[in-house]
Design an enzyme around this catalytic site. Structure first.
Site, PDB file in Angstrom:
ATOM      1  N   ASP A  98     -11.287  -6.641  21.966  1.00 62.07           N
ATOM      2  CA  ASP A  98     -10.311  -6.507  23.054  1.00 62.07           C
ATOM      3  C   ASP A  98     -10.953  -5.946  24.321  1.00 62.07           C
ATOM      4  OD1 ASP A  98      -7.630  -6.507  24.215  1.00 62.07           O
ATOM      5  OD2 ASP A  98      -7.763  -4.323  24.049  1.00 62.07           O
ATOM      6  N   MET A 112      -8.280   0.302   0.903  1.00 59.34           N
ATOM      7  CA  MET A 112      -7.570  -0.461   1.934  1.00 59.34           C
ATOM      8  C   MET A 112      -7.611   0.251   3.278  1.00 59.34           C
ATOM      9  SD  MET A 112      -6.900  -3.213   0.471  1.00 59.34           S
ATOM     10  CE  MET A 112      -6.157  -3.910   1.926  1.00 59.34           C
ATOM     11  N   GLU A 113      -7.554   1.575   3.250  1.00 59.29           N
ATOM     12  CA  GLU A 113      -7.623   2.335   4.494  1.00 59.29           C
ATOM     13  C   GLU A 113      -8.987   2.163   5.157  1.00 59.29           C
ATOM     14  OE1 GLU A 113      -4.108   3.591   2.394  1.00 59.29           O
ATOM     15  OE2 GLU A 113      -6.142   3.256   1.706  1.00 59.29           O
ATOM     16  N   CYS A 144       0.841  -1.208   0.000  1.00 56.31           N
ATOM     17  CA  CYS A 144       0.000   0.000   0.000  1.00 56.31           C
ATOM     18  C   CYS A 144       0.870   1.250   0.000  1.00 56.31           C
ATOM     19  CB  CYS A 144      -0.898   0.035   1.234  1.00 56.31           C
ATOM     20  SG  CYS A 144      -2.369  -0.954   1.064  1.00 56.31           S
ATOM     21  N   HIS A 145       0.401   2.254  -0.712  1.00 54.86           N
ATOM     22  CA  HIS A 145       1.082   3.544  -0.722  1.00 54.86           C
ATOM     23  C   HIS A 145       0.771   4.316   0.560  1.00 54.86           C
ATOM     24  CE1 HIS A 145       0.964   2.523  -5.005  1.00 54.86           C
ATOM     25  NE2 HIS A 145       2.041   3.262  -5.111  1.00 54.86           N
TER      26      HIS A 145
END
Length: 163
Positions: free
Chosen positions: A128, A113-114, A76-77
């Site tokens: 969590d 992707m982000e 990824c950039h």
């Protein structure tokens, strides 16, 4: 269907050269779901979890996840993000919490992707913070909802197979 772009002619992994592409406004939205026990769900929804504001912390984690995407996904950039928004929807009937992440930039490559990473990190943060109450939670259905910008333009879920 497009071609795989992250391989050179020898089949080696590469980071795609986007230097010749024009800057365009790009936006992507993704979502995912975490399902949990009724007890856990009610505690999150009422704000009664001992660790504090579960969705408030998950919202910040989702935003942070978008900013770290290029460190987690090898090809990824690095992007200069101009907007990140993480929201949650309650689904009472299935004791599920849906995370939605929208990311925007002006640049040479998209932010899909982000957005997907932001959703994943937000959902993992919920897990969590709630695992003391319910270790059997399930995370899934992480998917791109919409993307705009670039050469391929608008894409929306439900239209990918001619629907």
């Amino acid at each position: 269907m497009g071609e795989f772009t992250h391989f050179n002619q020898k089949g080696d992994a590469i980071m795609v050269d986007v230097s010749g592409k024009p800057d365009t406004v790009r936006e992507a939205a993704a979502s995912g779901m975490i399902r949990m026990s009724r007890e856990c769900y009610n505690q999150v929804k009422s704000g009664g979890m001992k660790k504090g504001d579960v969705l408030g912390v998950a919202r910040i984690a989702g935003i942070m996840g978008t900013k770290k995407t290029s460190e987690l996904i090898p090809l990824c950039h690095i992007l200069n993000l101009s907007k990140v928004e993480t929201d949650f929807l309650y689904h009472d009937e299935i004791c599920g919490i849906e995370a939605r992440c929208t990311v925007k930039t002006t640049g040479k490559t998209g932010v899909e992707m982000e957005a997907l990473t932001g959703v994943g990190v937000a959902l993992l943060t919920i897990y969590d913070m709630c695992k003391a109450v319910d270790k059997g939670m399930e995370i899934g259905e992480i998917r791109l909802l919409r993307k705009t910008g670039g050469k391929s333009g608008l894409w929306e879920r439900g239209t990918e197979y001619g629907n």
